[in-house]
Design a protein around this motif. Structure first.
Motif, PDB file in Angstrom:
ATOM      1  N   PRO A 194       0.786  -1.287   0.157  1.00  0.00           N
ATOM      2  CA  PRO A 194      -0.012   0.011  -0.039  1.00  0.00           C
ATOM      3  C   PRO A 194       0.764   1.384   0.088  1.00  0.00           C
ATOM      4  N   MET A 195       0.450   2.424  -0.770  1.00  0.00           N
ATOM      5  CA  MET A 195       1.319   3.526  -0.817  1.00  0.00           C
ATOM      6  C   MET A 195       1.387   3.945   0.570  1.00  0.00           C
ATOM      7  N   GLU A 196       0.568   3.691   1.704  1.00  0.00           N
ATOM      8  CA  GLU A 196       0.590   4.336   2.971  1.00  0.00           C
ATOM      9  C   GLU A 196       1.685   3.582   3.929  1.00  0.00           C
ATOM     10  N   LYS A 197       2.644   2.525   3.077  1.00  0.00           N
ATOM     11  CA  LYS A 197       3.523   2.230   3.620  1.00  0.00           C
ATOM     12  C   LYS A 197       4.945   2.308   3.233  1.00  0.00           C
ATOM     13  N   ILE A 198       4.844   3.125   2.057  1.00  0.00           N
ATOM     14  CA  ILE A 198       6.105   3.305   1.206  1.00  0.00           C
ATOM     15  C   ILE A 198       6.871   4.701   1.782  1.00  0.00           C
ATOM     16  N   LEU A 199       8.346   4.671   1.945  1.00  0.00           N
ATOM     17  CA  LEU A 199       9.238   5.758   2.062  1.00  0.00           C
ATOM     18  C   LEU A 199      10.020   5.987   0.933  1.00  0.00           C
ATOM     19  N   LEU A 200      10.480   7.365   0.534  1.00  0.00           N
ATOM     20  CA  LEU A 200      11.560   7.408  -0.358  1.00  0.00           C
ATOM     21  C   LEU A 200      12.730   7.469   0.142  1.00  0.00           C
ATOM     22  N   GLU A 201      13.708   6.819  -0.527  1.00  0.00           N
ATOM     23  CA  GLU A 201      15.163   6.829   0.022  1.00  0.00           C
ATOM     24  C   GLU A 201      16.222   6.781  -1.204  1.00  0.00           C
ATOM     25  N   THR A 202      17.259   7.193  -0.853  1.00  0.00           N
ATOM     26  CA  THR A 202      18.245   7.081  -2.008  1.00  0.00           C
ATOM     27  C   THR A 202      19.501   5.787  -1.311  1.00  0.00           C
ATOM     28  N   ASP A 203      19.834   5.870  -0.309  1.00  0.00           N
ATOM     29  CA  ASP A 203      20.891   5.454   0.362  1.00  0.00           C
ATOM     30  C   ASP A 203      22.236   6.102  -0.271  1.00  0.00           C
ATOM     31  N   SER A 204      22.177   7.253  -0.554  1.00  0.00           N
ATOM     32  CA  SER A 204      23.349   8.064  -1.099  1.00  0.00           C
ATOM     33  C   SER A 204      24.659   7.816  -0.065  1.00  0.00           C
ATOM     34  N   GLU A 227       8.885   8.983 -10.030  1.00  0.00           N
ATOM     35  CA  GLU A 227       8.375   8.448 -11.344  1.00  0.00           C
ATOM     36  C   GLU A 227       8.010   7.135 -11.357  1.00  0.00           C
ATOM     37  N   ALA A 228       9.011   6.384 -11.050  1.00  0.00           N
ATOM     38  CA  ALA A 228       8.837   4.909 -11.085  1.00  0.00           C
ATOM     39  C   ALA A 228       7.783   4.244 -10.254  1.00  0.00           C
ATOM     40  N   ILE A 229       7.644   4.842  -8.950  1.00  0.00           N
ATOM     41  CA  ILE A 229       6.470   4.475  -8.104  1.00  0.00           C
ATOM     42  C   ILE A 229       4.932   5.009  -8.745  1.00  0.00           C
ATOM     43  N   ALA A 230       5.116   6.238  -9.234  1.00  0.00           N
ATOM     44  CA  ALA A 230       4.172   6.840  -9.936  1.00  0.00           C
ATOM     45  C   ALA A 230       3.495   5.889 -10.709  1.00  0.00           C
ATOM     46  N   GLU A 231       4.332   5.632 -11.639  1.00  0.00           N
ATOM     47  CA  GLU A 231       3.992   4.806 -12.922  1.00  0.00           C
ATOM     48  C   GLU A 231       3.428   3.255 -12.572  1.00  0.00           C
ATOM     49  N   LEU A 232       3.954   2.719 -11.562  1.00  0.00           N
ATOM     50  CA  LEU A 232       3.436   1.496 -10.945  1.00  0.00           C
ATOM     51  C   LEU A 232       2.239   1.517 -10.380  1.00  0.00           C
ATOM     52  N   LYS A 233       1.926   2.529  -9.642  1.00  0.00           N
ATOM     53  CA  LYS A 233       0.910   2.954  -8.770  1.00  0.00           C
ATOM     54  C   LYS A 233      -0.197   3.304  -9.610  1.00  0.00           C
ATOM     55  N   GLY A 234       0.009   4.019 -10.634  1.00  0.00           N
ATOM     56  CA  GLY A 234      -0.982   4.748 -11.481  1.00  0.00           C
ATOM     57  C   GLY A 234      -1.483   5.851 -10.937  1.00  0.00           C
ATOM     58  N   ILE A 235      -0.712   6.601 -10.195  1.00  0.00           N
ATOM     59  CA  ILE A 235      -0.814   8.120  -9.773  1.00  0.00           C
ATOM     60  C   ILE A 235       0.097   9.089 -10.256  1.00  0.00           C
ATOM     61  N   SER A 236      -0.209  10.353  -9.689  1.00  0.00           N
ATOM     62  CA  SER A 236       0.782  11.302 -10.153  1.00  0.00           C
ATOM     63  C   SER A 236       1.939  11.473  -8.944  1.00  0.00           C
ATOM     64  N   CYS A 237       3.030  11.976  -9.703  1.00  0.00           N
ATOM     65  CA  CYS A 237       4.378  12.059  -8.839  1.00  0.00           C
ATOM     66  C   CYS A 237       3.978  13.079  -7.537  1.00  0.00           C
ATOM     67  N   GLU A 238       2.964  13.933  -7.794  1.00  0.00           N
ATOM     68  CA  GLU A 238       2.617  14.805  -6.851  1.00  0.00           C
ATOM     69  C   GLU A 238       2.123  14.007  -5.520  1.00  0.00           C
TER      70      GLU A 238
END
Length: 259
Positions: A194-204, A227-238
């Motif tokens: 679920p989107m409600e369980k996803i965090l963004l990270e880089t591991d920079s 962008e990749a998550i938005a495409e997989l989920k069918g939602i906007s980047c925003e």
């Protein structure tokens, strides 16, 4: 604004331009950063960065590859760092079986101690698990990690393992690997989570997205992950940016946007 949940800006590869890079992040859309400790010195450096920059917070912990530096005395130092007002998590900690060393039993010992540290301090935990899926999960279940809460950083397993962590109410750190052409298993897992369980990270500075493979990674590359998550989920980047920021603030108990 994008919430970067896992970076290592204390790494020496940033020594030449750290201040310039970090000072530019907010004007380039990165609202908050968690700098992650991977060693005792890295944890202390993370705290110093958090003290210097209002939008940076720190996690303190020792990566399984670095546990050779730990003993009871040094672990007290780690415990003390947890009291700092800008330390918001314990980690990263976990198991890494990619190389034969450190010894698995020793990794498990210090993983358990850091999980218990998170429980004692009331902080969520940031989990590192590489080629150690079963042992990581078994330990977390045995120690009732669901009551601690946290995120599986750089999640790299499939849907079945994702289901196990969802049952513990954990979050999932998703970074540049989601852009790799051969990341089929991860993409299927992200579609499932679920989107409600996803965090963004880089591991920079590690794991730059496909278009920058082999280069030093930074939070500025999070737009590719979005962008990749938005495409997989069918939602906007925003929508991805908004929901993942809300998720991170909820997990790490950060309710106010820093100035």
């Amino acid at each position: 604004m994008i919430f970067e949940s896992h970076a290592h800006y204390d790494d020496e590869v940033f020594d030449g331009d750290r201040e310039a890079l970090l000072s530019s992040l907010q004007e380039r859309g990165i609202g908050t950063v968690i700098n992650i400790g991977a060693s005792l010195s890295g944890s202390e450096a993370s705290v110093r960065l958090a003290e210097q920059y209002p939008f940076i917070y720190a996690a303190v912990g020792v990566h399984p590859s670095e546990i050779g530096e730990l003993d009871e005395e040094s672990f007290v130092r780690l415990h003390t760092l947890c009291d700092h007002e800008k330390v918001i998590a314990v980690g990263e900690t976990g198991l890494d079986y990619h190389y034969p060393e450190p010894d698995k039993a020793l990794q498990k010992k210090w993983f358990e101690k850091q999980l218990l540290l998170a429980r004692e301090t009331g902080l969520p935990v940031i989990i590192h698990s590489r080629e150690a899926a079963k042992d990581t999960l078994d330990m977390m279940k045995a120690l009732d990690a669901g009551k601690i809460g946290g995120v599986v950083h750089c999640f790299s397993y499939g849907k079945e393992m994702a289901r196990e962590y969802l049952n513990m109410d954990f979050y999932f750190g998703i970074g540049g690997v989601i852009t790799f052409p051969n990341a089929k298993k991860l993409k299927e897992a992200v579609e499932y989570i679920p989107m409600e369980k996803i965090l963004l990270e880089t591991d920079s500075p590690y794991l730059a997205p496909q278009s920058h493979r082999g280069e030093r990674n930074s939070s500025l590359n999070l737009s590719y992950v979005v962008e990749a998550i938005a495409e997989l989920k069918g939602i906007s980047c925003e929508e991805v940016e908004r929901v993942t920021e809300e998720n991170a603030r909820r997990l790490f108990q950060l309710t106010v946007q820093p100035d």
